[in-house]
Design an enzyme around this catalytic site. Structure first.
Site, mmCIF file in Angstrom:
data_model
loop_
_atom_site.group_PDB
_atom_site.id
_atom_site.type_symbol
_atom_site.label_atom_id
_atom_site.label_comp_id
_atom_site.label_asym_id
_atom_site.label_seq_id
_atom_site.Cartn_x
_atom_site.Cartn_y
_atom_site.Cartn_z
ATOM 1 N N GLU A 42 13.442 10.191 -16.693
ATOM 2 C CA GLU A 42 14.126 11.491 -16.714
ATOM 3 C C GLU A 42 14.567 11.729 -18.158
ATOM 4 O O GLU A 42 15.416 10.996 -18.679
ATOM 5 C CB GLU A 42 15.354 11.507 -15.778
ATOM 6 C CG GLU A 42 16.034 12.880 -15.812
ATOM 7 C CD GLU A 42 17.394 12.960 -15.089
ATOM 8 O OE1 GLU A 42 17.925 11.924 -14.659
ATOM 9 O OE2 GLU A 42 17.917 14.088 -14.994
ATOM 10 N N ASP A 116 17.862 21.618 -23.201
ATOM 11 C CA ASP A 116 18.299 22.767 -24.011
ATOM 12 C C ASP A 116 17.084 23.655 -24.260
ATOM 13 O O ASP A 116 16.064 23.164 -24.751
ATOM 14 C CB ASP A 116 18.863 22.282 -25.357
ATOM 15 C CG ASP A 116 20.050 21.347 -25.161
ATOM 16 O OD1 ASP A 116 20.798 21.565 -24.196
ATOM 17 O OD2 ASP A 116 20.215 20.403 -25.957
ATOM 18 N N ASP A 152 16.655 26.542 -15.745
ATOM 19 C CA ASP A 152 17.126 27.879 -15.359
ATOM 20 C C ASP A 152 16.703 28.910 -16.411
ATOM 21 O O ASP A 152 17.024 30.088 -16.275
ATOM 22 C CB ASP A 152 18.656 27.896 -15.174
ATOM 23 C CG ASP A 152 19.394 27.426 -16.419
ATOM 24 O OD1 ASP A 152 18.754 26.880 -17.333
ATOM 25 O OD2 ASP A 152 20.630 27.605 -16.472
ATOM 26 N N THR A 192 21.378 18.901 -10.598
ATOM 27 C CA THR A 192 22.014 18.262 -11.755
ATOM 28 C C THR A 192 23.272 19.038 -12.142
ATOM 29 O O THR A 192 23.500 20.149 -11.680
ATOM 30 C CB THR A 192 21.056 18.233 -12.964
ATOM 31 O OG1 THR A 192 20.965 19.566 -13.476
ATOM 32 C CG2 THR A 192 19.679 17.725 -12.601
ATOM 33 N N TYR A 194 23.929 20.529 -14.961
ATOM 34 C CA TYR A 194 23.607 21.810 -15.616
ATOM 35 C C TYR A 194 22.978 22.809 -14.671
ATOM 36 O O TYR A 194 23.094 24.010 -14.874
ATOM 37 C CB TYR A 194 22.740 21.584 -16.869
ATOM 38 C CG TYR A 194 23.595 21.347 -18.081
ATOM 39 C CD1 TYR A 194 24.123 20.081 -18.331
ATOM 40 C CD2 TYR A 194 23.938 22.379 -18.956
ATOM 41 C CE1 TYR A 194 24.948 19.855 -19.423
ATOM 42 C CE2 TYR A 194 24.762 22.161 -20.046
ATOM 43 C CZ TYR A 194 25.264 20.903 -20.283
ATOM 44 O OH TYR A 194 26.093 20.684 -21.361
HETATM 45 C C1 LIG Z 1 21.584 20.973 -21.029
HETATM 46 S S1 LIG Z 1 21.836 19.255 -20.937
HETATM 47 C C2 LIG Z 1 21.054 18.811 -19.414
HETATM 48 C C3 LIG Z 1 21.545 17.499 -18.882
HETATM 49 C C4 LIG Z 1 21.061 17.144 -17.463
HETATM 50 N N1 LIG Z 1 19.624 16.963 -17.404
HETATM 51 C C5 LIG Z 1 21.498 18.169 -16.451
HETATM 52 O O1 LIG Z 1 20.638 18.916 -15.953
HETATM 53 O O2 LIG Z 1 22.688 18.234 -16.156
HETATM 54 C C6 LIG Z 1 20.658 18.698 -22.123
HETATM 55 C C7 LIG Z 1 20.775 17.240 -22.457
HETATM 56 O O3 LIG Z 1 19.744 16.922 -23.393
HETATM 57 C C8 LIG Z 1 20.246 15.996 -24.330
HETATM 58 N N2 LIG Z 1 19.383 16.144 -25.508
HETATM 59 C C9 LIG Z 1 19.100 17.272 -26.177
HETATM 60 N N3 LIG Z 1 18.219 17.037 -27.153
HETATM 61 C C10 LIG Z 1 17.959 15.707 -27.117
HETATM 62 C C11 LIG Z 1 17.134 14.850 -27.875
HETATM 63 N N4 LIG Z 1 16.382 15.298 -28.872
HETATM 64 N N5 LIG Z 1 17.113 13.557 -27.534
HETATM 65 C C12 LIG Z 1 17.859 13.080 -26.516
HETATM 66 N N6 LIG Z 1 18.654 13.851 -25.752
HETATM 67 C C13 LIG Z 1 18.697 15.140 -26.047
HETATM 68 C C14 LIG Z 1 21.686 16.379 -24.527
HETATM 69 O O4 LIG Z 1 22.460 15.287 -24.972
HETATM 70 C C15 LIG Z 1 22.079 16.831 -23.113
HETATM 71 O O5 LIG Z 1 22.670 15.798 -22.365
#
Ligand SMILES: C[S@@+](CC[C@H](N)C(=O)[O-])C[C@H]1O[C@@H](n2cnc3c(N)ncnc32)[C@H](O)[C@@H]1O
Length: 235
Positions: A42, A116, A152, A192, A194
């Site tokens: 994941e 993101d 989303d 999740t 988010y």
């Molecule tokens: C919007 S959150 C989604 C978290 C989770 N999957 C959820 O749906 O609740 C995006 C996650 O991606 C991680 N993230 C963003 N860019 C990343 C990168 N280049 N390497 C590792 N993690 C990254 C951030 O730390 C964050 O926890």
């Protein structure tokens, strides 16, 4: 930095199910889990709801959540420890380095959960479904393996569909309104953190399941993709 974060950072150092930038693990995951079960990742896992949720559903498979943020990983890792889920682990790392941790064909599926969306066109290369990242995933995904994207963001969904079309990737499922489907699998019902936030305010969950070819994804096409992004999306 807050006290809670510091405590979590210190604690994950002691968790046997969290590995931080584990350069030595390529090809070693069978030894780590003490079995040769299929391995699913994941990516951008945050608190790891998919790694943990799938781990509960499938005791005969292994799951690894990967994220940069130790305080988020802590939540999933702690849950896995409490529930005695020996088939769930976490790696703290940038996704950009993911190919350093897995060897050819070591991974059977990849879930990318609410990453993101990097909405600015100028940032599109940072999207986790950009071919730059897909080329990393190709290095360890088994032939016939799946990439799942749950988001989303209509922008990320359309972008990924364009990637699939442009690079001729096998597309297995696509929906821009998952919960409107007549039937959905239990896997897709996992929610999740988010997903609950609905940051894109689209009121819809978008889902894609696709494959990656064994042949190269042509770098020359990246400029066509860039052109499409700048023509189609607002900066
Ligand atoms: C919007 S959150 C989604 C978290 C989770 N999957 C959820 O749906 O609740 C995006 C996650 O991606 C991680 N993230 C963003 N860019 C990343 C990168 N280049 N390497 C590792 N993690 C990254 C951030 O730390 C964050 O926890």
């Amino acid at each position: 930095m807050g006290q809670k974060k510091l405590i979590r950072f210190a604690e994950i150092e002691t968790f046997a199910n969290v590995l931080q930038y584990p350069q030595h693990m390529k090809g070693q995951w069978g030894a780590f889990f003490k079995n040769e079960h299929a391995l699913t990742l994941e990516l951008a896992c945050g608190k790891g709801e998919y790694a943990v949720g799938l781990g509960r559903m499938y005791p005969q498979r292994n799951f690894i959540g990967i994220d940069l943020k130790g305080n988020r990983i802590w939540v999933g890792a702690k849950t896995a420890i409490k529930e005695n889920l020996g088939n769930v682990a976490f790696v703290r790392s940038q996704i950009d380095q993911v190919n350093n941790y897995f060897t050819a064909a070591e991974v059977s599926e990849i879930w990318i959960t609410f990453p993101d969306p990097q909405l600015r066109a100028s940032k599109h290369k940072k999207r986790l479904t950009h071919p730059k990242f897909l080329r990393l995933y190709q290095q360890f995904l088994q032939p016939g393996g799946f990439v799942h994207l749950k988001t989303d963001s209509p922008v990320l969904y359309q972008f990924t569909k364009k990637v699939i079309e442009l690079y001729d990737l096998p597309l297995h499922e696509a929906t821009d309104d998952l919960y409107k489907q007549p039937t959905i699998s239990d896997e897709l019902k996992i929610k999740t953190h988010y997903e609950g936030l609905d940051i894109a305010q689209s009121n819809r969950i978008h889902y894609l399941r696709f494959g990656l070819p064994t042949g190269e994804l042509l770098v020359e096409k990246d400029s066509l993709l860039k052109q499409w992004v700048f023509d189609t999306e607002k900066e």
